[in-house]
Enzyme design. Structure first.
Site, PDB file in Angstrom:
ATOM      1  N   PHE A  53       0.816  -1.226   0.000  1.00 49.82           N
ATOM      2  CA  PHE A  53       0.000   0.000   0.000  1.00 49.82           C
ATOM      3  C   PHE A  53       0.844   1.268   0.000  1.00 49.82           C
ATOM      4  CE2 PHE A  53       0.841  -0.012   4.584  1.00 49.82           C
ATOM      5  CZ  PHE A  53       0.947   1.345   4.855  1.00 49.82           C
ATOM      6  N   LYS A 107      -1.058  -7.067  -9.206  1.00 50.75           N
ATOM      7  CA  LYS A 107      -2.044  -7.170  -8.127  1.00 50.75           C
ATOM      8  C   LYS A 107      -1.648  -6.084  -7.126  1.00 50.75           C
ATOM      9  CE  LYS A 107      -2.953  -8.272  -4.437  1.00 50.75           C
ATOM     10  NZ  LYS A 107      -3.367  -7.251  -3.431  1.00 50.75           N
ATOM     11  N   GLU A 124      -4.922  -3.681  -2.031  1.00 56.80           N
ATOM     12  CA  GLU A 124      -6.368  -3.427  -2.023  1.00 56.80           C
ATOM     13  C   GLU A 124      -6.705  -2.178  -1.209  1.00 56.80           C
ATOM     14  OE1 GLU A 124      -4.599  -5.669  -0.582  1.00 56.80           O
ATOM     15  OE2 GLU A 124      -5.536  -6.633   1.154  1.00 56.80           O
ATOM     16  N   SER A 179       5.321  -6.960   3.499  1.00 61.62           N
ATOM     17  CA  SER A 179       5.912  -7.246   4.807  1.00 61.62           C
ATOM     18  C   SER A 179       6.689  -8.572   4.760  1.00 61.62           C
ATOM     19  CB  SER A 179       4.802  -7.315   5.854  1.00 61.62           C
ATOM     20  OG  SER A 179       3.849  -8.272   5.441  1.00 61.62           O
ATOM     21  N   CYS A 238       9.394   1.860   3.432  1.00 56.54           N
ATOM     22  CA  CYS A 238      10.291   0.750   3.764  1.00 56.54           C
ATOM     23  C   CYS A 238      11.709   1.255   4.001  1.00 56.54           C
ATOM     24  CB  CYS A 238      10.302  -0.280   2.651  1.00 56.54           C
ATOM     25  SG  CYS A 238      10.934   0.403   1.125  1.00 56.54           S
ATOM     26  N   GLU A 279       8.918  -3.977  13.132  1.00 60.84           N
ATOM     27  CA  GLU A 279       8.729  -2.902  12.156  1.00 60.84           C
ATOM     28  C   GLU A 279       7.391  -2.234  12.489  1.00 60.84           C
ATOM     29  OE1 GLU A 279       7.718  -3.917   8.068  1.00 60.84           O
ATOM     30  OE2 GLU A 279       8.864  -2.202   7.348  1.00 60.84           O
TER      31      GLU A 279
HETATM   32  P1  NAD Z   1       1.510  -6.514   3.108  1.00 59.19           P
HETATM   33  O1  NAD Z   1       2.544  -7.587   3.239  1.00 59.19           O
HETATM   34  O2  NAD Z   1       0.372  -6.526   4.059  1.00 59.19           O
HETATM   35  O3  NAD Z   1       0.844  -6.573   1.639  1.00 59.19           O
HETATM   36  C1  NAD Z   1       1.631  -6.610   0.475  1.00 59.19           C
HETATM   37  C2  NAD Z   1       0.835  -7.302  -0.639  1.00 59.19           C
HETATM   38  O4  NAD Z   1       0.566  -8.640  -0.226  1.00 59.19           O
HETATM   39  C3  NAD Z   1      -0.518  -6.650  -0.918  1.00 59.19           C
HETATM   40  O5  NAD Z   1      -0.740  -6.650  -2.307  1.00 59.19           O
HETATM   41  C4  NAD Z   1      -1.504  -7.535  -0.182  1.00 59.19           C
HETATM   42  O6  NAD Z   1      -2.766  -7.594  -0.791  1.00 59.19           O
HETATM   43  C5  NAD Z   1      -0.849  -8.904  -0.235  1.00 59.19           C
HETATM   44  N1  NAD Z   1      -1.156  -9.739   0.935  1.00 59.19           N
HETATM   45  C6  NAD Z   1      -1.515  -9.307   2.174  1.00 59.19           C
HETATM   46  N2  NAD Z   1      -1.694 -10.373   2.989  1.00 59.19           N
HETATM   47  C7  NAD Z   1      -1.442 -11.481   2.253  1.00 59.19           C
HETATM   48  C8  NAD Z   1      -1.451 -12.874   2.539  1.00 59.19           C
HETATM   49  N3  NAD Z   1      -1.769 -13.332   3.754  1.00 59.19           N
HETATM   50  N4  NAD Z   1      -1.128 -13.724   1.553  1.00 59.19           N
HETATM   51  C9  NAD Z   1      -0.804 -13.269   0.318  1.00 59.19           C
HETATM   52  N5  NAD Z   1      -0.780 -11.948  -0.001  1.00 59.19           N
HETATM   53  C10 NAD Z   1      -1.093 -11.076   0.957  1.00 59.19           C
HETATM   54  O7  NAD Z   1       2.281  -5.133   3.126  1.00 59.19           O
HETATM   55  P2  NAD Z   1       1.664  -3.686   3.184  1.00 59.19           P
HETATM   56  O8  NAD Z   1       1.112  -3.458   4.543  1.00 59.19           O
HETATM   57  O9  NAD Z   1       0.802  -3.429   2.012  1.00 59.19           O
HETATM   58  O10 NAD Z   1       2.983  -2.805   2.976  1.00 59.19           O
HETATM   59  C11 NAD Z   1       3.862  -2.481   4.012  1.00 59.19           C
HETATM   60  C12 NAD Z   1       5.014  -3.445   4.090  1.00 59.19           C
HETATM   61  O11 NAD Z   1       5.710  -3.475   2.844  1.00 59.19           O
HETATM   62  C13 NAD Z   1       6.058  -3.044   5.118  1.00 59.19           C
HETATM   63  O12 NAD Z   1       6.495  -4.188   5.781  1.00 59.19           O
HETATM   64  C14 NAD Z   1       7.179  -2.437   4.273  1.00 59.19           C
HETATM   65  O13 NAD Z   1       8.461  -2.474   4.850  1.00 59.19           O
HETATM   66  C15 NAD Z   1       7.106  -3.304   3.076  1.00 59.19           C
HETATM   67  N6  NAD Z   1       7.733  -2.650   1.936  1.00 59.19           N
HETATM   68  C16 NAD Z   1       8.967  -3.078   1.567  1.00 59.19           C
HETATM   69  C17 NAD Z   1       9.611  -2.470   0.522  1.00 59.19           C
HETATM   70  C18 NAD Z   1      10.962  -2.926   0.094  1.00 59.19           C
HETATM   71  O14 NAD Z   1      11.414  -2.462  -0.924  1.00 59.19           O
HETATM   72  N7  NAD Z   1      11.621  -3.819   0.804  1.00 59.19           N
HETATM   73  C19 NAD Z   1       8.991  -1.418  -0.166  1.00 59.19           C
HETATM   74  C20 NAD Z   1       7.723  -1.014   0.236  1.00 59.19           C
HETATM   75  C21 NAD Z   1       7.105  -1.638   1.300  1.00 59.19           C
END
Ligand code: NAD
Length: 497
Positions: free
Chosen positions: A150, A174, A177, A227, A282, A382
Site C-alpha cells: 500500500f 495485483k 487493495e 511485509s 520501507c 517494524e
Molecule cells: P503486506 O505484506 O500486508 O501486503 C503486500 C501485498 O501482499 C498486498 O498486495 C496484499 O494484498 C498482499 N497480501 C496481504 N496479505 C497477504 C497474505 N496473507 N497472503 C498473500 N498476499 C497477501 O504489506 P503492506 O502493509 O501493504 O505494505 C507495508 C510493508 O511493505 C512493510 O512491511 C514495508 O516495509 C514493506 N515494503 C517493503 C519495501 C521494500 O522495498 N523492501 C517497499 C515497500 C514496502
C-alpha cells in the site's frame, strides 16, 4: 458517494463478479470512498489468460516499436503526474508533494526502461572455433506478476512494470487493495501509449488472488513487495511452483550518528526520514543510534524540529498526513503504549495531537522515544508509523554490532564528517542500501534496489541491471554456416579447434 473499482483486463475496465469486496478509505476523513473487488481464483485465471494471449505478439514486436510505446508512456506519465499524485493522496493519505515525489521516482525507472535497445544487447564472439561463432540473446519469460504494497501505490509497481514490459513480457499487477486507484491510472496511460491490449493487466484482490498467482502454471515470475512474513510465504510458495521470485520484505532502518557529524544536518535527516509519509516507507529511519556524547544535543535538535511539523490533510500543504487505515493507526499507537511500558523515555507524544484535518481521519502525530534498548518491541518490530526511537551507543563498534545483529537489512545511513569512518561503515555494514549523510538511500534507476537478510528473499534486486536479468533469460547460441571445411564424423565432445 462511493464508487466500485474495476479490474483492468484485455486493455479495458473489467467489472468483477466477485462476492467479496474491500473498502477503500480517504484516510484524512475516515470515510469510505470506493469498494474494491477481491478477485476469486476464476477472475485471476481470466486475467492471466488475457496476458498469456497478448504475450506472443508483444514478444515478437520489434524493439523499435516497443521503445516507441515506452517513450509515449513516459511522456504521458510526466504530463499526468499530478493526477496520479492526487489519486495516491486520496487513498494513501501521504501529502501531495510526497505523492508527486513518488511518481517522479517511478518515472526514473521508465526513463531507464526506455533504453531497452541497449539493455537487451547480448554478446557476440566470432570464430570461437574455426568457422564457428558464439553469441547470447536475452528473451522474455512470458506472463509475470507484480504484487505491490500500500505504501507506494505508483512507485513500487513502476519499479518492475516498465522493465518487464520493455523486455517483452506481459504483466499482471495485483496492487494493494488499500489504495488501488493509482494502478488503474497507470493502466489507462499504458493503453493511451499504444501498448497492445492484455500486455498490462490489473487484478485486485487479497490472499486468495495472490495465492492463485503464486501457483498459476502460466505465471513465470513473481515480483513481490510487502511485509516480511508475506514475502517469505510468497517466496516459498512461488519457488515451490517453479517460478522465478524476488520478494522484497520489511525493514528496520538505522541511522548512525557519529560524534563528529553535523548535528543540524542529522536532525533534519532524522525528521525527514522518520516522519515523511507518516513513517510508512520501507526506507524510513525508525532507529537513530546516537554515539555518545552527542545524544542529548541531537535529541534536543530533533525535538525542536518536531514542534514545527504540521500534521493534517495531505491536500492542505501540511508536512505529514494520516496513517492508511484506522486499524493500522491503532496498531502503531499500541506501540507507543508498549514503549512506555517497556521503560523507554517518551520525549514527544503524537497521540491526541491537534491536526489540520477531519477529526475522523486516522491521525497519529510524530512520536519520539529516547533510551530505547534492543529488546523492546518498539525496536524489534517494524512499526511502519511515525515513531522514532533513539538508542544510545558508546562507540562506532557498538553501533555497527547493533545494526548487523538486526534481522532486517534494507537501508541504513551514517552521519559523519570522517571519510574514513564512513568508508569503514560502507564496507562492514550488512545492509543492502547505505547512505552516507543521506538518510533515504533509494538507488537511482540504473543501480538496483534491494535489501539483505529478512528484507529480501531471492537473488535479484529490483530495476537496474538486476531487473533486466530478472525479467529475461539468456540463450547462448553456437553457430556454424557451412563452408568447404565442414564435415566429418566425430562422436567426441565438441572441442574448439
Ligand atoms: P503486506 O505484506 O500486508 O501486503 C503486500 C501485498 O501482499 C498486498 O498486495 C496484499 O494484498 C498482499 N497480501 C496481504 N496479505 C497477504 C497474505 N496473507 N497472503 C498473500 N498476499 C497477501 O504489506 P503492506 O502493509 O501493504 O505494505 C507495508 C510493508 O511493505 C512493510 O512491511 C514495508 O516495509 C514493506 N515494503 C517493503 C519495501 C521494500 O522495498 N523492501 C517497499 C515497500 C514496502
Amino acid at each position: 458517494m462511493t464508487h466500485r473499482i474495476s479490474h483492468w483486463i484485455g486493455g479495458k475496465p473489467y467489472e468483477s463478479t466477485s462476492d467479496r469486496f474491500g473498502n477503500v478509505f480517504d484516510p484524512a476523513t475516515g470515510s469510505v470512498t470506493a469498494t474494491v473487488p477481491l478477485a476469486p481464483t476464476e477472475e485471476v485465471d481470466v486475467a492471466v489468460a488475457s496476458a498469456r494471449a497478448a504475450f506472443g505478439e508483444w514478444r515478437r514486436t520489434s524493439l523499435a516499436r516497443r521503445s516507441e510505446v515506452l517513450f509515449r508512456f513516459r511522456q504521458l506519465l510526466a504530463e499526468r503526474a499530478s493526477e496520479v499524485a492526487e489519486a495516491i493522496t486520496a487513498e494513501h493519505g501521504k501529502v501531495l508533494a510526497d505523492a508527486a515525489g513518488e511518481v517522479q521516482r517511478g518515472l526514473e525507472v521508465v526513463d531507464f526502461a526506455c533504453g531497452l535497445g541497449t539493455l537487451l544487447k547480448g554478446g557476440y564472439s566470432e570464430n570461437v572455433s574455426t568457422g564457428v561463432d558464439a553469441y547470447s540473446i536475452r528473451q522474455p519469460l512470458g506472463v509475470v506478476t507484480v504484487i505491490s504494497p500500500f505504501n507506494f501505490p505508483a512507485m513500487v509497481p513502476l519499479w518492475f512494470v516498465p522493465v518487464a514490459i520493455a523486455t517483452g513480457n506481459a504483466v499482471v499487477l495485483k496492487p494493494s487493495e488499500k489504495d488501488p486507484s493509482a494502478s488503474l491510472l497507470l493502466a489507462q496511460l499504458w493503453a493511451e501509449a499504444g501498448l497492445p491490449d492484455g500486455v498490462f493487466t490489473v487484478v485486485h484482490g487479497d490472499k486468495v488472488a495472490v495465492d492463485r498467482l503464486l501457483t498459476h502454471p502460466d505465471v513465470k515470475a513473481v515480483s513481490f513487495v510487502g511485509s516480511t512474513p508475506i514475502a517469505r510465504h510468497v517466496y516459498e510458495t512461488a519457488t515451490a511452483h517453479g517460478k522465478r521470485v524476488q520478494a522484497l520484505g520489511g525493514a528496520k532502518n538505522h541511522m548512525v550518528v557519529l560524534p563528529d557529524a553535523d548535528l543540524d544536518l542529522a536532525a533534519d535527516a532524522a525528521i525527514n526520514a522518520g516522519f515523511g509519509s507518516a513513517g510508512e516507507r520501507c526506507m524510513a529511519i525508525s532507529a537513530v543510534v546516537a554515539i555518545e556524547p552527542v545524544a542529548d544535543e541531537l535529541i534536543g535538535k530533533i525535538r525542536e524540529r518536531m514542534a514545527a511539523l504540521r500534521v493534517g490533510d495531505g491536500r492542505r500543504g501540511c508536512d505529514m498526513g494520516p496513517l492508511v487505515t484506522a486499524a493500522h493507526c491503532d496498531r502503531v499507537a499500541s506501540y507507543v503504549d508498549a514503549g512506555i511500558e517497556a521503560g523507554a523515555e517518551l520525549v514527544v507524544d503524537g497521540r491526541g495531537i491537534d491536526v489540520d484535518g477531519d477529526p475522523a481521519g486516522f491521525w497519529l502525530g510524530p512520536t519520539l522515544f529516547d533510551r530505547v534498548t534492543p529488546e523492546m518491541s518498539i525496536y524489534t518490530d517494524e512499526i511502519f508509523g511515525p515513531v522514532l526511537s533513539v538508542l544510545r551507543a558508546d562507540s562506532y563498534d557498538d553501533a555497527l554490532d547493533l545494526v548487523n545483529a538486526n534481522p532486517y537489512g534494507n537501508g541504513t545511513a551514517i552521519f559523519t564528517n570522517d571519510g574514513g569512518a564512513a568508508r569503514r561503515f560502507q564496507h562492514e555494514v550488512e545492509v543492502g542500501m547505505v547512505g552516507i549523510n543521506v538518510p533515504i538511500p533509494v538507488p537511482v534507476a540504473y543501480y538496483s534496489f534491494g535489501g539483505w537478510k529478512s528484507s529480501l528473499f531471492g537473488d535479484s534486486h529490483a530495476y537496474g541491471s538486476d531487473g533486466v536479468h530478472f525479467f529475461t533469460r539468456t540463450k547462448a547460441v553456437t553457430s556454424r554456416w557451412l563452408d568447404p571445411s565442414h564435415g566429418g564424423i566425430d562422436l567426441g565432445f565438441p572441442r574448439h579447434d
